[in-house]
Design a protein around this motif. Structure first.
Motif, mmCIF file in Angstrom:
data_model
loop_
_atom_site.group_PDB
_atom_site.id
_atom_site.type_symbol
_atom_site.label_atom_id
_atom_site.label_comp_id
_atom_site.label_asym_id
_atom_site.label_seq_id
_atom_site.Cartn_x
_atom_site.Cartn_y
_atom_site.Cartn_z
ATOM 1 N N PRO A 49 0.829 -1.208 0.000
ATOM 2 C CA PRO A 49 0.000 0.000 0.000
ATOM 3 C C PRO A 49 0.864 1.259 0.000
ATOM 4 C CG PRO A 49 -0.028 -1.044 2.152
ATOM 5 C CD PRO A 49 0.745 -1.941 1.244
ATOM 6 N N LYS A 50 0.334 2.297 -0.631
ATOM 7 C CA LYS A 50 0.988 3.607 -0.640
ATOM 8 C C LYS A 50 0.021 4.613 -0.040
ATOM 9 C CE LYS A 50 3.676 2.320 -4.562
ATOM 10 N NZ LYS A 50 4.277 2.530 -5.780
ATOM 11 N N THR A 51 0.479 5.788 0.208
ATOM 12 C CA THR A 51 -0.399 6.790 0.835
ATOM 13 C C THR A 51 -1.609 7.117 -0.024
ATOM 14 O OG1 THR A 51 0.980 8.562 -0.062
ATOM 15 C CG2 THR A 51 1.426 7.866 2.201
ATOM 16 N N ASP A 52 -1.461 7.003 -1.353
ATOM 17 C CA ASP A 52 -2.575 7.348 -2.239
ATOM 18 C C ASP A 52 -3.136 6.164 -3.021
ATOM 19 O OD1 ASP A 52 -0.319 6.991 -3.778
ATOM 20 O OD2 ASP A 52 -0.740 8.656 -5.138
ATOM 21 N N GLY A 77 -5.512 -3.137 1.007
ATOM 22 C CA GLY A 77 -6.791 -2.828 0.375
ATOM 23 C C GLY A 77 -7.813 -3.932 0.560
ATOM 24 N N ALA A 78 -8.417 -4.369 -0.551
ATOM 25 C CA ALA A 78 -9.495 -5.362 -0.524
ATOM 26 C C ALA A 78 -8.997 -6.805 -0.590
ATOM 27 C CB ALA A 78 -10.449 -5.098 -1.679
ATOM 28 N N ILE A 79 -7.691 -7.004 -0.617
ATOM 29 C CA ILE A 79 -7.156 -8.366 -0.753
ATOM 30 C C ILE A 79 -7.715 -9.328 0.295
ATOM 31 C CG2 ILE A 79 -5.051 -9.764 -0.575
ATOM 32 C CD1 ILE A 79 -3.596 -7.604 -2.154
ATOM 33 N N PRO A 80 -7.729 -8.975 1.586
ATOM 34 C CA PRO A 80 -8.253 -9.939 2.567
ATOM 35 C C PRO A 80 -9.692 -10.389 2.275
ATOM 36 C CG PRO A 80 -7.045 -8.219 3.690
ATOM 37 C CD PRO A 80 -7.174 -7.784 2.244
ATOM 38 N N GLN A 81 -10.542 -9.470 1.810
ATOM 39 C CA GLN A 81 -11.926 -9.830 1.509
ATOM 40 C C GLN A 81 -12.008 -10.742 0.290
ATOM 41 O OE1 GLN A 81 -10.964 -6.589 2.045
ATOM 42 N NE2 GLN A 81 -11.840 -6.347 4.075
ATOM 43 N N VAL A 82 -11.150 -10.531 -0.681
ATOM 44 C CA VAL A 82 -11.163 -11.362 -1.884
ATOM 45 C C VAL A 82 -10.637 -12.755 -1.567
ATOM 46 C CG1 VAL A 82 -10.254 -11.641 -4.225
ATOM 47 C CG2 VAL A 82 -10.929 -9.376 -3.418
#
Length: 144
Positions: A49-52, A77-82
């Motif tokens: 992840p980056k700040t933006d 981001g959304a990786i854990p949910q996927v």
């Protein structure tokens, strides 16, 4: 891919003597992807992840899971949910965590649990589930 880290990754693979075991693919026609997944032990997606920016859906994750390939990915981001029960999650930019996860994949009991997780998780990517979810969104919008 052919991103900025590729040259360094190729160098590391050569230096560590893994050149016969690791294949770098720049681009592959979609109709050849299933064959690639069928020969894979796992899919690794180490987004940082980056700040933006943070990883969003990660279509490649859904493809791997639907093909029955366990995933090793980062908390981004959304990786854990996927990924759900179909993989192992590690800290971003933490090679020791990644190494430990790959060692776990070598344990046949854990590997088979993750394969079973793929069977459970792939249902959320099915067309029927997608259409059900979209229809539910529209029904909720109409009620408002």
């Amino acid at each position: 891919g052919d991103g900025p880290a590729r040259q360094n990754m190729v160098r590391i693979v050569r230096e560590w003597g893994f050149a016969e075991k690791i294949i770098f693919i720049k681009q592959l026609p979609y109709n050849e992807m299933l064959g690639l997944y069928q020969g894979a032990r796992c899919l690794i997606l180490c987004s940082i992840p980056k700040t933006d920016w943070q990883e969003q859906f990660g279509y490649v994750l859904a493809e791997a899971i639907c093909a029955g390939v366990p995933v090793v990915a980062t908390y981004c981001g959304a990786i854990p949910q996927v990924v759900g029960k179909a993989g192992l999650l590690v800290s971003p930019a933490h090679p020791i965590d990644l190494s430990n996860a790959l060692l776990k994949i070598d344990d046949q009991t854990i590997y088979l649990q993750l394969k079973a997780g793929c069977e459970q998780e792939k249902n959320k990517f099915a067309v029927t589930e997608y259409t059900r979810q979209v229809a539910e969104v529209y029904r909720n919008l109409v009620r408002i």
